[in-house]
Motif scaffolding. Structure first.
Motif, short mmCIF file in Angstrom:
data_model
loop_
_atom_site.label_atom_id
_atom_site.label_comp_id
_atom_site.label_asym_id
_atom_site.label_seq_id
_atom_site.Cartn_x
_atom_site.Cartn_y
_atom_site.Cartn_z
N LEU A 65 -11.46 0.67 -2.04
CA LEU A 65 -10.22 1.24 -2.53
C LEU A 65 -10.26 1.29 -4.04
O LEU A 65 -10.64 0.32 -4.69
N GLN A 66 -9.86 2.44 -4.59
CA GLN A 66 -9.71 2.59 -6.03
C GLN A 66 -8.31 3.10 -6.31
O GLN A 66 -7.86 4.09 -5.70
N THR A 67 -7.57 2.43 -7.21
CA THR A 67 -6.19 2.82 -7.49
C THR A 67 -5.87 2.57 -8.96
O THR A 67 -6.56 1.81 -9.64
N ASP A 68 -4.82 3.22 -9.43
CA ASP A 68 -4.42 3.07 -10.83
C ASP A 68 -2.98 2.60 -10.98
O ASP A 68 -2.40 2.71 -12.07
N SER A 69 -2.39 2.10 -9.90
CA SER A 69 -1.00 1.62 -9.96
C SER A 69 -0.77 0.60 -8.85
O SER A 69 -1.65 0.38 -8.01
N ASP A 70 0.42 0.00 -8.82
CA ASP A 70 0.73 -1.04 -7.83
C ASP A 70 0.40 -0.57 -6.42
O ASP A 70 0.90 0.47 -5.96
N THR A 71 -0.40 -1.36 -5.72
CA THR A 71 -0.84 -1.00 -4.37
C THR A 71 -1.05 -2.26 -3.54
O THR A 71 -1.50 -3.28 -4.07
N THR A 72 -0.72 -2.17 -2.27
CA THR A 72 -1.03 -3.24 -1.32
C THR A 72 -2.07 -2.74 -0.34
O THR A 72 -1.97 -1.61 0.15
N LEU A 105 -4.25 -8.34 1.17
CA LEU A 105 -3.66 -9.26 2.14
C LEU A 105 -4.15 -8.92 3.54
O LEU A 105 -3.37 -8.49 4.41
N PRO A 106 -5.43 -9.11 3.82
CA PRO A 106 -5.93 -8.83 5.16
C PRO A 106 -5.42 -9.86 6.16
O PRO A 106 -5.12 -11.01 5.79
N ARG A 241 2.35 -18.60 9.50
CA ARG A 241 3.73 -18.80 9.03
C ARG A 241 3.72 -19.34 7.60
O ARG A 241 4.53 -18.91 6.76
N GLN A 242 2.83 -20.29 7.31
CA GLN A 242 2.76 -20.82 5.94
C GLN A 242 2.33 -19.75 4.95
O GLN A 242 2.87 -19.65 3.85
N ILE A 243 1.36 -18.93 5.34
CA ILE A 243 0.91 -17.85 4.47
C ILE A 243 2.06 -16.90 4.17
O ILE A 243 2.27 -16.48 3.02
N SER A 257 7.80 -9.75 1.83
CA SER A 257 6.87 -10.87 1.92
C SER A 257 5.48 -10.46 2.37
O SER A 257 4.48 -10.96 1.86
N LEU A 258 5.38 -9.57 3.34
CA LEU A 258 4.09 -9.21 3.92
C LEU A 258 3.99 -7.70 4.11
O LEU A 258 4.99 -6.99 4.15
N PRO A 259 2.77 -7.17 4.24
CA PRO A 259 2.60 -5.74 4.55
C PRO A 259 3.30 -5.38 5.86
O PRO A 259 3.52 -6.24 6.73
N ARG A 260 3.62 -4.12 6.03
CA ARG A 260 4.41 -3.68 7.17
C ARG A 260 3.71 -3.89 8.50
O ARG A 260 4.39 -4.06 9.54
N VAL A 261 2.37 -3.91 8.53
CA VAL A 261 1.68 -4.03 9.82
C VAL A 261 1.57 -5.47 10.30
O VAL A 261 1.19 -5.72 11.44
#
Length: 264
Positions: A65-72, A105-106, A241-243, A257-261
């Motif tokens: 992945l290559q990006t130039d702005s906020d990304t998850t 955040l895999p 849960r702790q993560i 808190s976490l990615p949508r998936v």
């Protein structure tokens, strides 16, 4: 009588390459079992997945992945490393952000008995860019009664800024050596989290106050724009849960808190 030649087993090959610019998709290339799903929004997300269902000896998988702005960036589900009858599964993750913040955040990697995995994760930061890095490992599925006695894991994580190392975490583990006080003490799930950002030290107090999930042990430290955490647990569910609680502390308030998936 001539000895029969051992059969050649089919191996998985996959690569996914995503380029984002200004929060929009500019390039998407996928090959083989690797896929990527860009999700647009106020903060874009890129979801990587392996359609082969897991990795075994000789498989090759790469995400970029290559990006130039906020990304998850995340994965659609847990990656699985299955029993390797021959060879080692190899996985590479290459992430590059020039400006803003990248959260990698895999979901967890599940190692099965007699698996062999070599993984290299590299995050390249621009001069002012920031990142949050997570890696979680679960040794087998407790609900299925699985016991992992023999495995090999070589896992190297690197964060670079302008080509110079900011944080390097090499890890090499073998099954059968995980019961001592210097290893997992019998735990079957563990994780590392690292935040590289201006003022990362300010999060140390709130993070330590959050390290109280039942069934999970953890510790955190911070210095010079870096905060790192180590977690171990008896099973993957309390670790998850702790993560989730820690990530909610370490991410900006408007990102969730976490990615949508992810499912908690």
């Amino acid at each position: 009588m001539n000895a029969q030649t051992p059969p050649l087993h089919q191996r998985t090959r996959g690569s996914a390459d995503v380029v984002m610019a200004g929060g929009r998709l500019k390039r998407l290339y996928t090959q083989g079992s690797a896929k990527a799903i860009p999700l647009t929004g106020a903060r874009p997300e890129v979801v990587f997945l392996n359609t082969s269902g897991g990795l075994t000896g000789g498989d090759r998988l790469s995400f970029a992945l290559q990006t130039d702005s906020d990304t998850t960036a995340t994965t659609q589900t847990a990656e699985r490393a299955y029993r390797a009858s021959e060879g080692t599964a190899q996985m590479s993750v290459s992430l590059d952000i020039s400006h803003g913040r990248l959260d990698w955040l895999p979901q967890e990697t599940i190692l099965f008995d007699r698996s062999a995995l070599r993984r290299h994760t590299r995050i390249s930061l621009g001069p002012q860019a920031e990142c949050l890095l997570l890696e979680a490992i679960v040794l087998g599925r407790a609900a299925m009664g699985e016991t992992v006695r023999d495995f090999t894991l070589t896992d190297r994580r690197e964060i670079l800024r302008a080509g110079k190392p900011v944080l390097v975490e090499p890890l090499k583990m073998h099954g059968g050596t995980l019961t001592g006080p210097a290893t997992l003490q019998g735990a079957r799930a563990f994780a590392s989290i690292a935040l590289v950002a201006q003022g990362a030290e300010d999060a140390l107090g709130p993070v330590r106050a959050t390290l109280n999930e039942p069934g999970v042990r953890g510790a955190a430290s911070a210095f010079d724009g870096k905060l790192t955490l180590r977690l171990i647990a008896a099973d993957g569910w309390p670790l998850r849960r702790q993560i989730a609680r820690l990530v909610s502390v370490l991410r900006p308030a408007n990102t969730g808190s976490l990615p949508r998936v992810w499912q908690i």
